[in-house]
Motif scaffolding. Sequence first.
Motif, mmCIF file in Angstrom:
data_model
loop_
_atom_site.group_PDB
_atom_site.id
_atom_site.type_symbol
_atom_site.label_atom_id
_atom_site.label_comp_id
_atom_site.label_asym_id
_atom_site.label_seq_id
_atom_site.Cartn_x
_atom_site.Cartn_y
_atom_site.Cartn_z
ATOM 1 N N MET A 1 -21.662 4.322 -28.028
ATOM 2 C CA MET A 1 -20.736 4.010 -29.145
ATOM 3 C C MET A 1 -21.280 4.526 -30.297
ATOM 4 S SD MET A 1 -18.910 0.481 -30.372
ATOM 5 C CE MET A 1 -18.724 -0.143 -28.826
ATOM 6 N N THR A 2 -22.510 4.465 -30.688
ATOM 7 C CA THR A 2 -23.242 4.843 -32.010
ATOM 8 C C THR A 2 -23.326 6.453 -31.962
ATOM 9 O OG1 THR A 2 -25.212 4.436 -31.460
ATOM 10 C CG2 THR A 2 -24.194 2.702 -32.558
ATOM 11 N N ARG A 3 -23.231 7.168 -30.615
ATOM 12 C CA ARG A 3 -23.321 8.422 -30.540
ATOM 13 C C ARG A 3 -22.059 9.269 -31.074
ATOM 14 N NH1 ARG A 3 -25.913 11.807 -25.825
ATOM 15 N NH2 ARG A 3 -26.103 13.693 -27.012
ATOM 16 N N THR A 4 -20.766 8.611 -30.790
ATOM 17 C CA THR A 4 -19.811 9.165 -31.130
ATOM 18 C C THR A 4 -19.002 8.597 -32.422
ATOM 19 O OG1 THR A 4 -18.186 7.787 -29.507
ATOM 20 C CG2 THR A 4 -19.215 9.915 -28.871
ATOM 21 N N HIS A 5 -19.630 7.122 -32.595
ATOM 22 C CA HIS A 5 -18.935 6.519 -33.790
ATOM 23 C C HIS A 5 -17.465 6.105 -33.526
ATOM 24 C CE1 HIS A 5 -22.579 7.926 -35.513
ATOM 25 N NE2 HIS A 5 -22.894 6.778 -35.984
ATOM 26 N N ASP A 6 -17.084 6.082 -32.155
ATOM 27 C CA ASP A 6 -15.546 5.855 -31.922
ATOM 28 C C ASP A 6 -15.434 4.560 -31.418
ATOM 29 O OD1 ASP A 6 -14.500 8.370 -32.747
ATOM 30 O OD2 ASP A 6 -14.979 9.371 -30.821
ATOM 31 N N VAL A 7 -14.400 3.597 -31.900
ATOM 32 C CA VAL A 7 -14.279 2.369 -31.364
ATOM 33 C C VAL A 7 -12.933 2.222 -30.530
ATOM 34 C CG1 VAL A 7 -14.041 -0.006 -32.207
ATOM 35 C CG2 VAL A 7 -15.703 1.455 -33.200
ATOM 36 N N GLN A 8 -13.153 1.559 -29.684
ATOM 37 C CA GLN A 8 -11.741 1.099 -28.898
ATOM 38 C C GLN A 8 -11.165 0.378 -29.740
ATOM 39 O OE1 GLN A 8 -10.695 2.445 -25.932
ATOM 40 N NE2 GLN A 8 -12.517 3.663 -26.006
ATOM 41 N N HIS A 9 -9.686 0.293 -29.724
ATOM 42 C CA HIS A 9 -8.657 -0.273 -30.431
ATOM 43 C C HIS A 9 -8.968 -1.949 -30.106
ATOM 44 C CE1 HIS A 9 -5.124 -1.517 -32.734
ATOM 45 N NE2 HIS A 9 -4.654 -2.273 -31.714
ATOM 46 N N GLY A 10 -9.070 -2.662 -30.994
ATOM 47 C CA GLY A 10 -9.263 -4.225 -30.514
ATOM 48 C C GLY A 10 -10.639 -4.593 -30.528
ATOM 49 N N ASP A 11 -11.492 -3.729 -30.433
ATOM 50 C CA ASP A 11 -12.978 -4.134 -30.284
ATOM 51 C C ASP A 11 -13.648 -4.552 -31.667
ATOM 52 O OD1 ASP A 11 -15.621 -4.457 -29.697
ATOM 53 O OD2 ASP A 11 -15.696 -2.482 -28.746
ATOM 54 N N ARG A 12 -13.277 -5.664 -32.049
ATOM 55 C CA ARG A 12 -14.010 -6.019 -33.459
ATOM 56 C C ARG A 12 -15.226 -5.990 -33.374
ATOM 57 N NH1 ARG A 12 -14.180 -8.055 -37.823
ATOM 58 N NH2 ARG A 12 -14.697 -10.125 -38.521
ATOM 59 N N LEU A 13 -16.238 -6.258 -32.444
ATOM 60 C CA LEU A 13 -17.722 -6.380 -32.647
ATOM 61 C C LEU A 13 -18.136 -4.838 -32.628
ATOM 62 C CD1 LEU A 13 -19.010 -9.273 -30.150
ATOM 63 C CD2 LEU A 13 -18.632 -9.138 -32.608
ATOM 64 N N GLY A 14 -17.352 -4.065 -31.867
ATOM 65 C CA GLY A 14 -17.751 -2.594 -31.898
ATOM 66 C C GLY A 14 -17.484 -2.009 -33.121
ATOM 67 N N ALA A 15 -16.313 -2.447 -33.994
ATOM 68 C CA ALA A 15 -15.966 -1.939 -35.297
ATOM 69 C C ALA A 15 -16.928 -2.405 -36.341
ATOM 70 C CB ALA A 15 -14.589 -2.327 -35.691
ATOM 71 N N ILE A 16 -17.621 -3.515 -36.241
ATOM 72 C CA ILE A 16 -18.560 -4.088 -37.182
ATOM 73 C C ILE A 16 -19.677 -3.536 -36.818
ATOM 74 C CG2 ILE A 16 -20.083 -6.062 -37.543
ATOM 75 C CD1 ILE A 16 -17.571 -7.794 -37.062
ATOM 76 N N LEU A 17 -20.232 -3.172 -35.839
ATOM 77 C CA LEU A 17 -21.583 -2.311 -35.251
ATOM 78 C C LEU A 17 -21.350 -0.897 -35.734
ATOM 79 C CD1 LEU A 17 -24.239 -2.059 -33.477
ATOM 80 C CD2 LEU A 17 -22.888 -1.243 -31.681
ATOM 81 N N ILE A 18 -20.218 -0.301 -35.670
ATOM 82 C CA ILE A 18 -20.164 1.045 -35.997
ATOM 83 C C ILE A 18 -20.234 1.218 -37.613
ATOM 84 C CG2 ILE A 18 -18.814 3.227 -36.119
ATOM 85 C CD1 ILE A 18 -20.482 2.794 -33.572
ATOM 86 N N SER A 19 -19.625 0.129 -38.209
ATOM 87 C CA SER A 19 -19.448 0.176 -39.413
ATOM 88 C C SER A 19 -20.940 0.024 -39.952
ATOM 89 C CB SER A 19 -18.562 -0.890 -40.016
ATOM 90 O OG SER A 19 -17.226 -0.550 -39.797
ATOM 91 N N ILE A 20 -21.618 -0.798 -39.546
ATOM 92 C CA ILE A 20 -22.975 -1.098 -40.197
ATOM 93 C C ILE A 20 -23.788 0.006 -40.056
ATOM 94 C CG2 ILE A 20 -25.308 -2.404 -39.617
ATOM 95 C CD1 ILE A 20 -23.439 -4.807 -38.895
ATOM 96 N N ASP A 21 -23.639 0.729 -38.902
ATOM 97 C CA ASP A 21 -24.418 2.162 -38.413
ATOM 98 C C ASP A 21 -24.099 2.966 -39.563
ATOM 99 O OD1 ASP A 21 -26.112 3.506 -36.928
ATOM 100 O OD2 ASP A 21 -24.287 4.620 -36.419
ATOM 101 N N LEU A 22 -22.853 3.052 -40.084
ATOM 102 C CA LEU A 22 -22.280 4.021 -40.980
ATOM 103 C C LEU A 22 -22.563 3.622 -42.625
ATOM 104 C CD1 LEU A 22 -19.202 5.309 -39.205
ATOM 105 C CD2 LEU A 22 -21.371 6.397 -39.163
ATOM 106 N N SER A 23 -22.902 2.448 -42.705
ATOM 107 C CA SER A 23 -22.961 1.948 -44.013
ATOM 108 C C SER A 23 -23.779 2.740 -45.187
ATOM 109 C CB SER A 23 -23.334 0.352 -44.159
ATOM 110 O OG SER A 23 -24.638 0.305 -43.659
ATOM 111 N N ILE A 24 -24.661 3.422 -44.609
ATOM 112 C CA ILE A 24 -25.553 4.400 -45.531
ATOM 113 C C ILE A 24 -24.500 5.388 -46.200
ATOM 114 C CG2 ILE A 24 -26.346 5.884 -43.692
ATOM 115 C CD1 ILE A 24 -28.183 4.779 -46.630
#
Length: 94
Positions: A1-24
């Motif tokens: 997931m952190t490789r593509t930064h794409d999140v499946q619709h409805g995946d709240r935890l995935g959305a948070i994880l990717i958002s944290i990863d991209l926060s910089i």
Amino acid sequence: MTRTHDVQHGDRLGAILISIDLSILGAEPARYDAYAAAIRQEFIHVPDADYRAGRARVLGQFAARPVIFPDPAFAARYDGQARENLARELAAFR
């Protein structure tokens, strides 16, 4: 997931994880610039022209997204600054 930064619709935890990863991307300009300089050092073995082309491609992909941060709270807080940071770094490559 952190490789593509794409999140499946409805995946709240995935959305948070990717958002944290991209926060910089939405950090204050000085912190973002230090991050960008550290990325360049990580890829110091790559010739400058190749690095600039590759980095511009990656940054352009993020800038072209309608939503950079999949978590709405992150998007509300960081999207504007992220777009400014991306635009500034991309402009430096022109």
